[in-house]
Design a protein around this motif. Structure first.
Motif, short mmCIF file in Angstrom:
data_model
loop_
_atom_site.label_atom_id
_atom_site.label_comp_id
_atom_site.label_asym_id
_atom_site.label_seq_id
_atom_site.Cartn_x
_atom_site.Cartn_y
_atom_site.Cartn_z
N TYR A 34 -17.56 1.22 5.23
CA TYR A 34 -16.77 1.25 6.46
C TYR A 34 -15.58 2.19 6.34
O TYR A 34 -15.38 3.05 7.19
N SER A 35 -14.82 2.04 5.31
CA SER A 35 -13.67 2.94 5.13
C SER A 35 -14.08 4.24 4.45
O SER A 35 -13.39 5.25 4.56
N ARG A 36 -15.18 4.20 3.73
CA ARG A 36 -15.58 5.34 2.88
C ARG A 36 -14.44 5.75 1.95
O ARG A 36 -14.18 6.94 1.72
N PHE A 37 -13.78 4.72 1.46
CA PHE A 37 -12.64 4.94 0.56
C PHE A 37 -12.85 4.05 -0.67
O PHE A 37 -12.26 2.96 -0.79
N PRO A 38 -13.70 4.51 -1.59
CA PRO A 38 -13.93 3.70 -2.81
C PRO A 38 -12.67 3.63 -3.67
O PRO A 38 -11.95 4.63 -3.81
N VAL A 39 -12.44 2.46 -4.21
CA VAL A 39 -11.27 2.24 -5.06
C VAL A 39 -11.73 1.58 -6.36
O VAL A 39 -12.63 0.74 -6.36
N GLY A 40 -11.11 1.97 -7.46
CA GLY A 40 -11.37 1.32 -8.74
C GLY A 40 -10.06 0.90 -9.37
O GLY A 40 -9.06 1.62 -9.30
N ALA A 54 -13.90 -3.08 -8.29
CA ALA A 54 -14.01 -2.09 -7.22
C ALA A 54 -13.94 -2.82 -5.89
O ALA A 54 -14.22 -4.03 -5.81
N ASN A 55 -13.56 -2.09 -4.85
CA ASN A 55 -13.48 -2.75 -3.54
C ASN A 55 -14.87 -3.05 -3.00
O ASN A 55 -15.82 -2.28 -3.19
N VAL A 56 -14.98 -4.18 -2.33
CA VAL A 56 -16.23 -4.64 -1.73
C VAL A 56 -15.93 -4.98 -0.28
O VAL A 56 -15.24 -5.99 -0.01
N GLU A 57 -16.40 -4.13 0.63
CA GLU A 57 -16.06 -4.30 2.04
C GLU A 57 -17.05 -5.22 2.74
O GLU A 57 -18.04 -5.67 2.15
N ASN A 58 -16.77 -5.50 3.99
CA ASN A 58 -17.61 -6.41 4.77
C ASN A 58 -17.62 -5.95 6.22
O ASN A 58 -16.61 -5.41 6.70
N LEU A 63 -12.46 -9.30 5.85
CA LEU A 63 -12.94 -10.02 4.66
C LEU A 63 -13.06 -9.12 3.43
O LEU A 63 -13.43 -9.58 2.35
N THR A 64 -12.75 -7.86 3.61
CA THR A 64 -12.85 -6.90 2.50
C THR A 64 -12.11 -7.39 1.26
O THR A 64 -11.00 -7.91 1.34
N LEU A 65 -12.77 -7.22 0.14
CA LEU A 65 -12.13 -7.51 -1.15
C LEU A 65 -11.63 -6.20 -1.73
O LEU A 65 -12.40 -5.25 -1.90
N CYS A 66 -10.36 -6.15 -2.05
CA CYS A 66 -9.82 -4.97 -2.72
C CYS A 66 -10.33 -4.93 -4.17
O CYS A 66 -10.79 -5.93 -4.71
N ALA A 67 -10.20 -3.75 -4.75
CA ALA A 67 -10.62 -3.59 -6.15
C ALA A 67 -9.90 -4.58 -7.07
O ALA A 67 -10.49 -5.08 -8.04
N GLU A 68 -8.66 -4.87 -6.75
CA GLU A 68 -7.89 -5.80 -7.59
C GLU A 68 -8.47 -7.21 -7.52
O GLU A 68 -8.38 -7.97 -8.48
N CYS A 69 -9.05 -7.56 -6.36
CA CYS A 69 -9.64 -8.90 -6.22
C CYS A 69 -10.81 -9.06 -7.17
O CYS A 69 -10.92 -10.08 -7.89
N LEU A 96 -3.44 5.12 -7.04
CA LEU A 96 -3.15 4.37 -5.83
C LEU A 96 -2.16 3.26 -6.14
O LEU A 96 -2.26 2.62 -7.20
N MET A 97 -1.28 3.00 -5.21
CA MET A 97 -0.43 1.81 -5.30
C MET A 97 -1.26 0.61 -4.86
O MET A 97 -2.02 0.71 -3.89
N PRO A 98 -1.13 -0.52 -5.54
CA PRO A 98 -1.81 -1.73 -5.04
C PRO A 98 -1.19 -2.18 -3.73
O PRO A 98 0.03 -2.07 -3.54
N CYS A 99 -2.02 -2.67 -2.82
CA CYS A 99 -1.50 -3.15 -1.53
C CYS A 99 -0.65 -4.40 -1.76
O CYS A 99 -0.62 -4.96 -2.87
N GLY A 100 0.02 -4.84 -0.73
CA GLY A 100 0.93 -5.97 -0.86
C GLY A 100 0.24 -7.23 -1.36
O GLY A 100 0.72 -7.91 -2.28
N ARG A 101 -0.91 -7.56 -0.77
CA ARG A 101 -1.62 -8.76 -1.20
C ARG A 101 -2.00 -8.65 -2.66
O ARG A 101 -1.90 -9.62 -3.42
N CYS A 102 -2.41 -7.46 -3.08
CA CYS A 102 -2.86 -7.31 -4.46
C CYS A 102 -1.70 -7.32 -5.45
O CYS A 102 -1.88 -7.71 -6.61
N ARG A 103 -0.53 -6.95 -5.00
CA ARG A 103 0.64 -7.10 -5.88
C ARG A 103 0.84 -8.59 -6.18
O ARG A 103 1.18 -8.97 -7.29
N1 THU Z 1 -8.07 -1.07 -1.22
C1 THU Z 1 -8.16 -1.56 -2.49
O1 THU Z 1 -9.27 -1.76 -3.01
N2 THU Z 1 -7.01 -1.83 -3.16
C2 THU Z 1 -5.76 -1.63 -2.66
O2 THU Z 1 -4.77 -2.00 -3.29
C3 THU Z 1 -5.59 -0.93 -1.39
C4 THU Z 1 -6.82 -0.83 -0.54
C5 THU Z 1 -9.32 -0.82 -0.48
C6 THU Z 1 -9.59 -1.79 0.63
C7 THU Z 1 -10.51 -1.00 1.54
O3 THU Z 1 -11.85 -1.20 1.11
C8 THU Z 1 -10.12 0.44 1.31
O4 THU Z 1 -9.29 0.46 0.15
C9 THU Z 1 -9.36 1.08 2.46
O5 THU Z 1 -8.26 0.31 2.81
#
Ligand code: THU
Length: 142
Positions: A34-40, A54-58, A63-69, A96-103
Motif C-alpha cells: 500500500y505505501s510501497r515503503f519497505p522498512v527494516g 520489517a513492516n507488515v501492512e494491511n 492495522l499496519t505493523l511497523c518494522a519495530e513491531c 529512518l526515525m522511529p515513529c512515535g508509537r514505535c518510540r
Molecule cells: N513505518 C515503519 O515500519 N516504522 C516506522 O517507524 C515508521 C513507519 C512503516 C509503516 C508503513 O508501512 C510505512 O512505513 C509508511 O508509513
C-alpha cells in the motif's frame, strides 16, 4: 551529515555496520503493497543477539505493523531481553526515525543506556522520547 562515530559513552563499542546490514536484510521481507515503503529495523540485545523486523501492512491501513513491531515480536520469541542499540532503514538504506508509537515500543524494551542511530547521529532513548510514559504508574497502583 549524521555523526555515526561512536564515543566512549555513545555506542562506541557497537557494531553499527552489522546492525545496518541486519536492518537492510529485514527490509527485504517487508510487506508494503500500500505505501510501497519497505522498512527494516534491527537492534542489538544485551546478550549480543541481533533481532530484526520489517513492516507488515494491511488492507485496513490502520492495522499496519511497523518494522519495530515485528522486531519486538522477534525479540520476545527468541529469548526476550533488552535492547542496547537500534537501527532503522528504508529501501535505499537511508536511516529512518522511529515513529512515535514505535518510540514507545522501544522504550518498553530498552536496556539502560540504549542508543539509537538516527538522522541526527547517535541518540539516547531519552533524547527521542523524553518524559516517557512507562510502567511506574501501573506498578504504584498494584
Ligand atoms: N513505518 C515503519 O515500519 N516504522 C516506522 O517507524 C515508521 C513507519 C512503516 C509503516 C508503513 O508501512 C510505512 O512505513 C509508511 O508509513
Amino acid at each position: 551529515m549524521a555523526d555515526r562515530r561512536g564515543g566512549a559513552d555513545d555506542g562506541g563499542a557497537i557494531d553499527w555496520e552489522s546492525l545496518a546490514a541486519a536492518a537492510h536484510a529485514a527490509m527485504l521481507h517487508a510487506y508494503a503493497p500500500y505505501s510501497r515503503f519497505p522498512v527494516g529495523a534491527a537492534a542489538l540485545t544485551e546478550d549480543g543477539r541481533i533481532v530484526s523486523g520489517a513492516n507488515v501492512e494491511n488492507a485496513s491501513y490502520g492495522l499496519t505493523l511497523c518494522a519495530e513491531c515485528t522486531m519486538v515480536g522477534q525479540l520476545q520469541m527468541t529469548g526476550g531481553g533488552r535492547l542496547t542499540a537500534f537501527y532503522c532503514v528504508d529501501s535505499t538504506g537511508a536511516l529512518l526515525m522511529p515513529c512515535g508509537r514505535c518510540r514507545q515500543l522501544l522504550y518498553e524494551f530498552r536496556a539502560p543506556g540504549m542508543v539509537l542511530m538516527t538522522t541526527a547521529g547517535i541518540r539516547t532513548m531519552h533524547d527521542v522520547l523524553p518524559d516517557a510514559f512507562g510502567p511506574q504508574p501501573l506498578e504504584e497502583l498494584s
